[in-house]
Design a protein around this motif. Structure first.
Motif, PDB file in Angstrom:
ATOM      1  N   TRP A 217       0.835  -1.201   0.000  1.00  0.00           N
ATOM      2  CA  TRP A 217       0.000   0.000   0.000  1.00  0.00           C
ATOM      3  C   TRP A 217       0.869   1.250   0.000  1.00  0.00           C
ATOM      4  O   TRP A 217       1.848   1.328   0.730  1.00  0.00           O
ATOM      5  CB  TRP A 217      -0.916   0.008   1.224  1.00  0.00           C
ATOM      6  CG  TRP A 217      -1.978  -1.039   1.188  1.00  0.00           C
ATOM      7  CD1 TRP A 217      -2.059  -2.173   1.936  1.00  0.00           C
ATOM      8  CD2 TRP A 217      -3.125  -1.044   0.317  1.00  0.00           C
ATOM      9  NE1 TRP A 217      -3.181  -2.890   1.597  1.00  0.00           N
ATOM     10  CE2 TRP A 217      -3.861  -2.219   0.617  1.00  0.00           C
ATOM     11  CE3 TRP A 217      -3.604  -0.181  -0.670  1.00  0.00           C
ATOM     12  CZ2 TRP A 217      -5.042  -2.548  -0.049  1.00  0.00           C
ATOM     13  CZ3 TRP A 217      -4.772  -0.505  -1.327  1.00  0.00           C
ATOM     14  CH2 TRP A 217      -5.480  -1.670  -1.022  1.00  0.00           C
ATOM     15  N   TRP A 227      -2.760   0.304  -4.129  1.00  0.00           N
ATOM     16  CA  TRP A 227      -1.889  -0.873  -4.109  1.00  0.00           C
ATOM     17  C   TRP A 227      -0.889  -0.746  -5.254  1.00  0.00           C
ATOM     18  O   TRP A 227      -1.267  -0.623  -6.404  1.00  0.00           O
ATOM     19  CB  TRP A 227      -2.706  -2.151  -4.265  1.00  0.00           C
ATOM     20  CG  TRP A 227      -1.883  -3.393  -4.092  1.00  0.00           C
ATOM     21  CD1 TRP A 227      -1.380  -4.180  -5.072  1.00  0.00           C
ATOM     22  CD2 TRP A 227      -1.477  -3.989  -2.857  1.00  0.00           C
ATOM     23  NE1 TRP A 227      -0.678  -5.234  -4.534  1.00  0.00           N
ATOM     24  CE2 TRP A 227      -0.712  -5.141  -3.178  1.00  0.00           C
ATOM     25  CE3 TRP A 227      -1.668  -3.660  -1.516  1.00  0.00           C
ATOM     26  CZ2 TRP A 227      -0.164  -5.966  -2.195  1.00  0.00           C
ATOM     27  CZ3 TRP A 227      -1.112  -4.483  -0.543  1.00  0.00           C
ATOM     28  CH2 TRP A 227      -0.372  -5.620  -0.885  1.00  0.00           C
ATOM     29  N   THR A 253      -4.269  -1.071  -7.957  1.00  0.00           N
ATOM     30  CA  THR A 253      -5.422  -1.130  -7.053  1.00  0.00           C
ATOM     31  C   THR A 253      -6.592  -1.870  -7.675  1.00  0.00           C
ATOM     32  O   THR A 253      -7.219  -2.727  -7.036  1.00  0.00           O
ATOM     33  CB  THR A 253      -5.852   0.291  -6.654  1.00  0.00           C
ATOM     34  OG1 THR A 253      -4.724   1.005  -6.153  1.00  0.00           O
ATOM     35  CG2 THR A 253      -6.938   0.238  -5.587  1.00  0.00           C
ATOM     36  N   LYS A 256      -5.900  -5.574  -7.766  1.00  0.00           N
ATOM     37  CA  LYS A 256      -5.980  -6.190  -6.443  1.00  0.00           C
ATOM     38  C   LYS A 256      -7.434  -6.326  -6.015  1.00  0.00           C
ATOM     39  O   LYS A 256      -7.824  -7.358  -5.455  1.00  0.00           O
ATOM     40  CB  LYS A 256      -5.208  -5.358  -5.422  1.00  0.00           C
ATOM     41  CG  LYS A 256      -5.213  -5.994  -4.027  1.00  0.00           C
ATOM     42  CD  LYS A 256      -4.268  -5.325  -3.091  1.00  0.00           C
ATOM     43  CE  LYS A 256      -4.303  -5.969  -1.710  1.00  0.00           C
ATOM     44  NZ  LYS A 256      -3.903  -7.395  -1.767  1.00  0.00           N
TER      45      LYS A 256
END
Length: 645
Positions: A217, A227, A253, A256
């Motif tokens: 992160w 992410w 992100t 993920k």
């Protein structure tokens, strides 16, 4: 030699040196800028012969834009400051341009009077072209990096401060170049990562190993997290010196989030499959146990009535015991189904085994179906686990009965196959085929192909586990044989268990051991004071009854805490404790007892197929349900183990 002659000789040598230089234009100007000498280097890359240029003003070498003011400024600077140096475009005789490095030095006599200028020019066109190409390449690379918006590409100095910033970094980190240049890159990390020293570790790893890559992160300017995949490479000079770091970050992100959503969906799917399997298993187990309980309850009820009449009921009680034992065996198989279970392989007489099961099989399948056996007069013993083989036959007989709703005959047959060649995982040798044949509806090809898959059943909800045939198949394979299912729609089904003859194994001839009944006599020990611990009152009473039958005095405790209290009040020779109890497990009770009485013998009993890793590893274990003889042997083992210790 006179001073005049020496000076003349030195002048000649200097003249010879200058005239030998071809990589530099070396010539003289008078105070006004008129050319007064010319060497081969000047002739080579300016194009003029000496007679063409001597007497001409040196301004003709300059471009038209510079000709009116730069030559004059150059001479004035050289006279005033003692030196003039510059680079710029110059013009050859043929009009072409070349990039020149120019140095002009004033020439003065011994009185300091200016008598002219020495001018040295070098053609740097090739270097200029290379520099220009490098500049254009760097500019293209800069534009390339700056135009990338899907990746943050930027540079860090040796301390980790940002020294360049591209559009991708600005897009998903939120900082403009002016805001972030000169700031430390650790501000992109979370507070937890900064506290753990992750930014410093990243740079140290990149410097030491030549690369650092990680995912985690990262924090945007507005405080939100994304992410990121991060790659850091060291930047080194040609001599190996570390100059800084190149850092590339990609926002993953969305990927993920998609992976997490996929994982949640997959987990939900697996949970649904698990619940479906549990539903099938629960209903099917109830069906199979009801078959066995029907034999147990029916036999005991009849025995109860006949006992009042003074009739011998030993046969009925024997049938009930056999059914209950097979129920216990079924439980162990169900609990251990997901693991490969070790079998107690021994030489088994199939004729005696099937004959001994006759009453149980008939009571299990009920009326309307008859059992016919076809065995040769001489049948060699086979390698098998007798209890598991009995359970397999019960499963196959029940399947055969269910395939004949209108009744019929189940045939249990055996046949010896000599000189079987290696096939389907079988080793060459002699095998016995034990067959269960029905006259039922049979199966089509698709059903037959799925019949041995776990949880597959054609009997409907609550009428079959879908584990019967997989268990039989597993038993056959673990015993070194195989399971063959043959069926044709409308023509019945034949289930064959292939088992190795006990006298042949891996091609080596062995003597045929004769199957023997297990020793049913309990192991005698001196009378003991036994503390029995179990949270189930019925189980506890049954264990106490067995212990008293064996001649022992029994103290009963319904929990671990009650057991500890009794230990403080009574002398005890042995503890027998259940494993799974609320409040304090058997394992925890053992640990407490070992603290105060490390030499006290302890026996653990459990209804689980296996206990968690490490549970009660220092004490003997006895699986539920158990018979009196098994309990006596376990007690003897616990006493012997304690004595040996």
């Amino acid at each position: 030699m006179s001073e005049t002659e020496h000076s003349a000789g030195s002048g000649s040598r200097f003249e010879l040196l200058v005239q030998s230089v071809t990589d530099y234009a070396i010539y003289m100007l008078d105070p006004t800028g008129v050319v007064t000498s010319w060497n081969p280097g000047a002739r080579r890359f300016k194009g003029y012969e000496a007679e063409e240029i001597i007497g001409e003003h040196f301004s003709r070498f300059y471009t038209p834009e510079e000709r009116d003011h730069v030559p004059k400024l150059a001479l004035e600077t050289a006279e005033r400051e003692g030196r003039f140096e510059a680079e710029g475009w110059r013009v050859r005789k043929d009009g072409t341009h070349f990039w020149a490095n120019v140095v002009i030095d004033p020439i003065r006599d011994h009185t300091g009077q200016l008598v002219g200028f020495a001018k040295v020019t070098r053609d740097l066109t090739e270097r200029k072209a290379a520099d220009e190409e490098l500049r254009r390449s760097e500019e293209r690379f800069r534009l390339l990096v700056h135009s990338v918006t899907d990746y943050a590409i930027y540079m860090l100095d040796l301390e980790g401060r940002v020294s360049s910033w591209n559009a991708g970094a600005e897009r998903f980190k939120g900082y403009t170049a002016d805001e972030i240049t000169g700031e430390h890159f650790s501000r992109f990390y979370s507070d937890e990562d900064r506290a753990a020293g992750i930014p410093a570790i990243a740079l140290q790893t990149a410097e030491r190993e030549g690369r650092f890559e990680a995912e985690g992160w990262r924090v945007r300017k507005n405080g939100t997290r994304f992410w990121a995949n991060v790659v850091i490479d060291p930047i080194r000079a040609p001599d190996g010196r570390l100059l800084g770091f190149a850092k590339i970050t990609r926002d993953l992100t969305e990927r993920k989030q998609s992976q997490e959503e996929l994982e949640r969906t997959r987990e939900a799917f697996f949970q649904a499959q698990k619940m479906e399997a549990v539903g099938k298993l629960t209903g099917g187990v109830a069906h199979d146990f009801n078959n066995l309980l029907a034999v147990v309850l029916g036999s005991l009820h009849i025995a109860q009535r006949r006992m009042k009449q003074g009739v011998d009921v030993s046969g009925l009680i024997g049938s009930a015991i056999m059914a209950a034992e097979r129920g216990a065996s079924l439980t162990q198989r169900m609990l251990a189904f997901a693991r490969k279970q070790e079998l107690a392989l021994e030489a088994v007489d199939l004729s005696n085994l099937v004959r001994g099961m006759a009453d149980l099989l008939q009571r299990t399948i009920g009326v309307g179906v008859t059992i016919d056996t076809r065995f040769p007069l001489i049948l060699p013993p086979v390698y098998a686990d007798a209890r598991q083989l009995e359970l397999a036959l019960v499963n196959l007989a029940v399947n055969a009965r269910d395939a004949m709703p209108n009744g019929g005959t189940i045939t249990i047959a055996a046949q010896v196959d000599h000189l079987v060649v290696a096939q389907d995982g079988l080793e060459p040798g002699t095998y016995v085929r034990l067959s269960v044949i029905d006259q039922g509806e049979g199966m089509d090809e698709q059903t037959l192909a799925q019949a041995t898959e776990p949880f597959f059943t054609t009997k409907g909800v609550g009428k079959g586990t879908g584990l019967g045939l997989p268990m039989v198949q597993g038993l056959a394979h673990q015993s070194g044989g195989k399971f063959v299912l043959k069926s044709v729609k409308g023509s019945g089904t034949t289930a064959e268990i292939w088992m190795r003859v006990s006298g042949k194994r891996s091609g080596n001839v062995e003597t045929d051991p004769i199957a023997a009944e297990p020793d049913s006599a309990p192991v005698a020990t001196d009378p003991l004071v036994v503390l029995a611990v179990d949270d189930d009152p019925l189980v506890l009473d049954n264990t106490a009854a067995m212990l008293m039958e064996l001649g022992h005095e029994v103290l009963q405790a319904h929990s671990g805490a009650e057991a500890l209290l009794m230990l403080s009040q009574h002398r005890v020779d042995l503890i027998i404790t259940d494993y799974a109890m609320p409040g304090m497990t058997g394992e925890q009770l053992i640990q407490r007892v070992r603290t105060d009485q490390p030499s006290l013998p302890i026996l653990m009993v459990s209804g689980y197929a296996s206990l968690p890793e490490g549970s009660g590893t220092s004490v003997p274990k006895l699986a539920k349900p158990f018979m009196e003889r098994e309990l006596s042997r376990a007690i003897a083992e616990a006493l012997a183990l304690n004595k040996a210790a």
